[in-house]
Write an enzyme that holds these catalytic residues in place. Structure first.
Site, short mmCIF file in Angstrom:
data_model
loop_
_atom_site.label_atom_id
_atom_site.label_comp_id
_atom_site.label_asym_id
_atom_site.label_seq_id
_atom_site.Cartn_x
_atom_site.Cartn_y
_atom_site.Cartn_z
N GLY A 191 0.77 -1.23 0.00
CA GLY A 191 0.00 0.00 0.00
C GLY A 191 0.80 1.29 0.00
N THR A 192 1.96 1.29 -0.65
CA THR A 192 2.76 2.52 -0.68
C THR A 192 2.05 3.62 -1.48
OG1 THR A 192 4.05 1.62 -2.52
CG2 THR A 192 4.98 1.41 -0.30
N ASN A 193 1.42 3.24 -2.58
CA ASN A 193 0.67 4.24 -3.35
C ASN A 193 -0.56 4.71 -2.58
OD1 ASN A 193 2.12 4.75 -5.77
ND2 ASN A 193 1.54 2.75 -6.54
N MET A 209 -3.74 -6.64 -7.72
CA MET A 209 -3.16 -7.69 -8.55
C MET A 209 -4.20 -8.67 -9.13
SD MET A 209 -0.14 -6.71 -8.60
CE MET A 209 0.61 -8.07 -9.50
N ILE A 256 -7.20 -9.23 -11.82
CA ILE A 256 -7.71 -8.62 -13.06
C ILE A 256 -9.19 -8.31 -12.90
CG2 ILE A 256 -8.16 -9.01 -15.50
CD1 ILE A 256 -5.67 -10.80 -15.55
N ASN A 291 -5.50 3.88 -13.01
CA ASN A 291 -4.42 2.98 -12.63
C ASN A 291 -3.10 3.72 -12.80
OD1 ASN A 291 -3.15 0.35 -12.05
ND2 ASN A 291 -2.50 0.41 -14.18
N HIS A 305 0.84 3.00 -13.71
CA HIS A 305 1.73 1.98 -14.29
C HIS A 305 3.17 2.49 -14.20
CE1 HIS A 305 2.99 -1.35 -16.81
NE2 HIS A 305 3.70 -0.51 -17.51
#
Length: 208
Positions: free
Chosen positions: A12-14, A91, A93, A108, A110
């Site tokens: 959960g760093t983002n 992670m 889909i 998202n 990337h």
């Protein structure tokens, strides 16, 4: 005030970057309302709880088919009156039915400059290893809307990061997160919540 739901699977760093930005008042017009994890042991859940944010857990193997999983996910998102979905290291889909339920409302991040080093199989350290194998001098991060094509939705924001000669996938990953991902994601969420993003002819237009 729009409700933002963040989907996570790991540390959960983002998510933490979003929470920190929110606490600094940098996310205008919206708030992180819920965090949904695909794993019960994801540390991101603790980050959310520390911030007093509602959490949910939805595990793919608990559902017989991908369609059933997607239906349950959409129900969870609607339960929390979600206006914007942020994939922050999620992670699992997500299927067509989720995308159709939230068109141009799923973003998202990337860890590369799309359209380079993206698409099926490009995630996590694999992206940074591919960057190093290619010998490129610049990489970065991209925030984009999610559609039915893997990493193929309209691009919102990008930021370049230099590749150093002695980089490993791990050191490059960290620099891309610190210099690009953690800056771009909160900004993209804030722009969306302020109604400053429009999609025209498959391209995202930002009105600052």
């Amino acid at each position: 005030m729009l409700n933002v739901t963040v989907l996570v699977s790991g540390g959960g760093t983002n998510l933490q970057a979003l929470l920190d930005a929110q606490s600094r008042g940098e996310i205008k017009g919206g708030r992180i309302h819920c965090v949904i994890s695909s794993r019960p042991d994801a540390y991101a859940l603790q980050r959310a709880r520390n911030a007093g944010i509602d959490t949910e857990i939805i595990i793919r193997k608990d559902y017989a088919t991908a369609e059933e999983y997607d239906k349950a996910l959409v129900q969870l998102l609607k339960k929390h009156n979600t206006d914007l979905i942020v994939l922050a290291g999620f992670m699992t889909i997500i299927g067509k039915s989720v995308v159709e339920a939230y068109p141009n409302r799923i973003i998202n991040v990337h860890p590369a400059l799309i359209p380079s080093f993206c698409g099926k199989g490009y995630y996590g350290l694999r992206v940074h290893q591919a960057v190093l194998d290619a010998g490129v001098k610049v990489t970065g991060a991209t925030v984009h809307f999610v559609n039915e094509v893997c990493d193929g939705g309209p691009i919102l924001l990008q930021k370049a990061v230099e590749v150093q000669p002695d980089d490993t996938p791990e050191t490059l990953q960290r620099r891309v997160m610190e210099q690009a991902e953690w800056r771009l994601l909160p900004r993209a969420v804030s722009l969306f919540c302020q109604g400053k993003i429009q999609v025209q002819n498959g391209k995202a237009m930002i009105k600052e």
